[in-house]
Design a protein around this motif. Structure first.
Motif, PDB file in Angstrom:
ATOM      1  N   TYR A 110       0.826  -1.214   0.000  1.00 51.20           N
ATOM      2  CA  TYR A 110       0.000   0.000   0.000  1.00 51.20           C
ATOM      3  C   TYR A 110       0.856   1.258   0.000  1.00 51.20           C
ATOM      4  CZ  TYR A 110      -4.427  -2.413   0.298  1.00 51.20           C
ATOM      5  OH  TYR A 110      -5.520  -3.181   0.009  1.00 51.20           O
ATOM      6  N   ALA A 111       2.022   1.213   0.648  1.00 53.72           N
ATOM      7  CA  ALA A 111       2.927   2.374   0.607  1.00 53.72           C
ATOM      8  C   ALA A 111       3.375   2.635  -0.822  1.00 53.72           C
ATOM      9  CB  ALA A 111       4.126   2.136   1.520  1.00 53.72           C
ATOM     10  N   ALA A 112       3.703   1.587  -1.555  1.00 59.44           N
ATOM     11  CA  ALA A 112       4.116   1.756  -2.952  1.00 59.44           C
ATOM     12  C   ALA A 112       2.935   2.193  -3.822  1.00 59.44           C
ATOM     13  CB  ALA A 112       4.702   0.453  -3.477  1.00 59.44           C
ATOM     14  N   LEU A 113       1.754   1.668  -3.545  1.00 55.61           N
ATOM     15  CA  LEU A 113       0.581   1.984  -4.352  1.00 55.61           C
ATOM     16  C   LEU A 113       0.187   3.452  -4.219  1.00 55.61           C
ATOM     17  CD1 LEU A 113      -1.639   0.758  -6.195  1.00 55.61           C
ATOM     18  CD2 LEU A 113      -2.965   0.358  -4.116  1.00 55.61           C
ATOM     19  N   TYR A 114       0.242   3.976  -3.004  1.00 56.15           N
ATOM     20  CA  TYR A 114      -0.189   5.356  -2.767  1.00 56.15           C
ATOM     21  C   TYR A 114       0.978   6.324  -2.583  1.00 56.15           C
ATOM     22  CZ  TYR A 114      -4.763   3.268  -2.340  1.00 56.15           C
ATOM     23  OH  TYR A 114      -5.912   2.583  -2.602  1.00 56.15           O
ATOM     24  N   ASP A 115       2.191   5.860  -2.864  1.00 53.87           N
ATOM     25  CA  ASP A 115       3.400   6.677  -2.799  1.00 53.87           C
ATOM     26  C   ASP A 115       3.516   7.379  -1.437  1.00 53.87           C
ATOM     27  OD1 ASP A 115       5.790   7.574  -3.869  1.00 53.87           O
ATOM     28  OD2 ASP A 115       4.893   9.423  -4.655  1.00 53.87           O
ATOM     29  N   MET A 116       3.434   6.563  -0.383  1.00 47.16           N
ATOM     30  CA  MET A 116       3.531   7.057   0.989  1.00 47.16           C
ATOM     31  C   MET A 116       4.664   6.326   1.694  1.00 47.16           C
ATOM     32  SD  MET A 116      -0.559   6.904   1.906  1.00 47.16           S
ATOM     33  CE  MET A 116      -0.357   7.191   3.635  1.00 47.16           C
ATOM     34  N   SER A 117       5.089   6.853   2.835  1.00 47.53           N
ATOM     35  CA  SER A 117       6.073   6.139   3.646  1.00 47.53           C
ATOM     36  C   SER A 117       5.370   4.978   4.349  1.00 47.53           C
ATOM     37  CB  SER A 117       6.695   7.066   4.683  1.00 47.53           C
ATOM     38  OG  SER A 117       5.739   7.391   5.667  1.00 47.53           O
ATOM     39  N   ILE A 118       6.167   4.012   4.808  1.00 50.65           N
ATOM     40  CA  ILE A 118       5.580   2.857   5.498  1.00 50.65           C
ATOM     41  C   ILE A 118       4.922   3.300   6.801  1.00 50.65           C
ATOM     42  CG2 ILE A 118       6.163   0.691   6.667  1.00 50.65           C
ATOM     43  CD1 ILE A 118       8.070   0.094   4.407  1.00 50.65           C
ATOM     44  N   GLY A 119       5.541   4.255   7.510  1.00 53.79           N
ATOM     45  CA  GLY A 119       4.949   4.758   8.748  1.00 53.79           C
ATOM     46  C   GLY A 119       3.603   5.427   8.512  1.00 53.79           C
ATOM     47  N   ALA A 120       3.518   6.265   7.485  1.00 49.28           N
ATOM     48  CA  ALA A 120       2.249   6.929   7.165  1.00 49.28           C
ATOM     49  C   ALA A 120       1.196   5.915   6.716  1.00 49.28           C
ATOM     50  CB  ALA A 120       2.471   7.975   6.083  1.00 49.28           C
ATOM     51  N   THR A 121       1.628   4.900   6.000  1.00 52.63           N
ATOM     52  CA  THR A 121       0.698   3.858   5.562  1.00 52.63           C
ATOM     53  C   THR A 121       0.170   3.085   6.762  1.00 52.63           C
ATOM     54  OG1 THR A 121       1.895   3.640   3.482  1.00 52.63           O
ATOM     55  CG2 THR A 121       0.428   1.837   4.069  1.00 52.63           C
ATOM     56  N   PHE A 122       1.066   2.761   7.715  1.00 54.82           N
ATOM     57  CA  PHE A 122       0.637   2.071   8.917  1.00 54.82           C
ATOM     58  C   PHE A 122      -0.415   2.895   9.681  1.00 54.82           C
ATOM     59  CE2 PHE A 122       0.979   1.367  13.492  1.00 54.82           C
ATOM     60  CZ  PHE A 122       0.641   0.021  13.550  1.00 54.82           C
TER      61      PHE A 122
END
Length: 130
Positions: A110-122
């Motif tokens: 999901y981080a790669a899909l929405y171009d976000m950091s892993i922390g923000a995705t979590f």
């Protein structure tokens, strides 16, 4: 006088027969999981597809875990609770790592899909939308 079939049946010990039944059950369930994975199609990206693979296999391992810990009399008498407990323990280790891998791959996908950091995705996945 015993027939050939009766002698052949007695030649296979009950514990060996029980192991074969357990193995056949696990392989049958694994075949169902593989069928579900193949027919479900791919995820939104390759990482999420791999995460789905690990999630389905985590469910399979959980079913095996519960079956081994259920103290089913048929298995308990033929294989022995000590051996079933050892199998349960090793399945538990495998299940833990498969679940951790699944969760990490979901975050990465999901981080790669929405171009976000892993922390923000979590945080996005762990919190309620407002």
């Amino acid at each position: 006088m015993a027939t050939k079939e009766e002698v052949a049946e007695e030649a296979v010990p009950p514990s060996q027969r029980a192991r074969h039944v357990v193995l056949a059950g696990v392989l049958g369930a694994a075949a169902v999981v593989e069928f579900l994975f193949v027919t479900a199609g791919s995820g939104k990206n390759a990482i999420l597809t791999v995460a789905k693979f690990f999630g389905l296999h985590a469910a399979l391992l959980l079913i095996v875990q519960l079956t081994l810990a259920a103290r089913l009399p048929w298995l308990d008498h033929r294989i022995g609770m000590d051996r079933l407990t050892v199998w349960h323990r090793w399945t538990g280790f495998a299940l833990f790592w498969v679940i951790v891998t699944h969760a990490l791959l979901i975050l990465m996908g999901y981080a790669a899909l929405y171009d976000m950091s892993i922390g923000a995705t979590f945080l996005s996945l762990a919190t309620r939308p407002r």
